[in-house]
Design a protein around this motif. Sequence first.
Motif, short mmCIF file in Angstrom:
data_model
loop_
_atom_site.label_atom_id
_atom_site.label_comp_id
_atom_site.label_asym_id
_atom_site.label_seq_id
_atom_site.Cartn_x
_atom_site.Cartn_y
_atom_site.Cartn_z
N LEU A 121 0.84 -1.20 0.00
CA LEU A 121 0.00 0.00 0.00
C LEU A 121 0.87 1.26 0.00
O LEU A 121 2.08 1.18 0.24
N ASP A 122 0.25 2.40 -0.26
CA ASP A 122 0.94 3.69 -0.30
C ASP A 122 1.57 4.00 1.06
O ASP A 122 0.87 4.22 2.05
N ARG A 123 2.90 4.05 1.09
CA ARG A 123 3.59 4.19 2.38
C ARG A 123 3.41 5.57 3.01
O ARG A 123 3.23 5.68 4.21
N ASP A 124 3.46 6.63 2.17
CA ASP A 124 3.36 7.98 2.74
C ASP A 124 2.00 8.19 3.39
O ASP A 124 1.90 8.65 4.52
N ALA A 125 0.94 7.81 2.67
CA ALA A 125 -0.41 7.99 3.21
C ALA A 125 -0.58 7.19 4.49
O ALA A 125 -1.16 7.67 5.47
N HIS A 126 -0.06 5.97 4.49
CA HIS A 126 -0.27 5.11 5.66
C HIS A 126 0.67 5.45 6.82
O HIS A 126 0.37 5.11 7.95
N HIS A 166 -3.95 -0.78 8.10
CA HIS A 166 -4.40 -0.92 6.71
C HIS A 166 -5.92 -0.84 6.62
O HIS A 166 -6.51 -1.22 5.61
#
Length: 270
Positions: A121-126, A166
């Motif tokens: 998954l998108d690391r920055d967003a998470h 997540h």
Amino acid sequence: MSTVLKADRSVAESPAEIRITDLSMRYRTVSGDSVFALDRVSLAIQPREFVCVVGTSGCGKTTLLRIIAGLVRHTAGRVHLRDREISGPSADVGIVFQGPVLLPWKTVLENVMIPVVVLGLDRDAHRRRAMELLDLVGLSGFEDKYPKELSGGMQQRASIARALVHQPSLLLMDEPFGALDAMTRETMNLELQRIVKDAAITVLFITHSIQEAVFLGDRIVVMTPRPGRIAESMTIDLPRPRELDAMSAPEFGSYVRAVRRLLNARGMTH
Ligand SMILES: Nc1ncnc2c1ncn2[C@@H]1O[C@H](COP(=O)(O)OP(=O)(O)OP(=O)(O)O)[C@@H](O)[C@H]1O
Ligand SMILES: [Mg+2]
């Protein structure tokens, strides 16, 4: 049984978050014999329901959780997560294992980010979400620490943040607070109630503590000794949010006694 107690055996309504139908599990052991762990378990859990599972040691609770998590394959029956039959681990599920299982060589934040990395998954967003969750579980300022620098309760809270990072719709918890002292455990119960409300998720929570099950659950599922079957499903009709004072209310005591009676009737001593 007191009038405040309602038995609820219905598995018919839909759409359920989890629908388990005639689930059986027989393990093959290394020596070649088999262990009959679960026997025709049927259970439906509704979206946003908080279901606690109690039952004697070895009755198949962890097995049930691992099957729902897609970590082990059952031998008979069907398990659906909403409209999909479970065939392996799902991004919709978060798991908190018994005892904190954080990787010692990773920081708290890196540990919380593991599902994001594994699921691609998108690391920055998470990362932002991970920081928010660490704040929610009271671990702001500890994100760069290593697990050994945290107390057991703090590690368990980090495990909860990891299970939620997540944004799963279903949270599976296997005796998450079993190793904690009584006071920390009560605090964790209050915090978990708040977290679950904020995240609006469904929870399947395994515990050996009847008090904990009554405090947290919308419903308690009592299992028989091995091979595990569902002995009873009991709705806990206590108002929310529940404060620790709720434990001294007469209705609370009635539920605790009723669950204990069911367990004792099954030859379990609690
Ligand atoms: N991988 C395995 N191989 C063989 N048998 C197993 C395996 N895992 C569990 N079992 C057996 O299945 C039965 C149910 O085990 P399970 O771990 O699900 O029980 P439990 O209800 O979670 O117990 P506890 O409360 O002690 O955690 C036990 O008899 C156990 O020995
Ligand atoms: Mg277990």
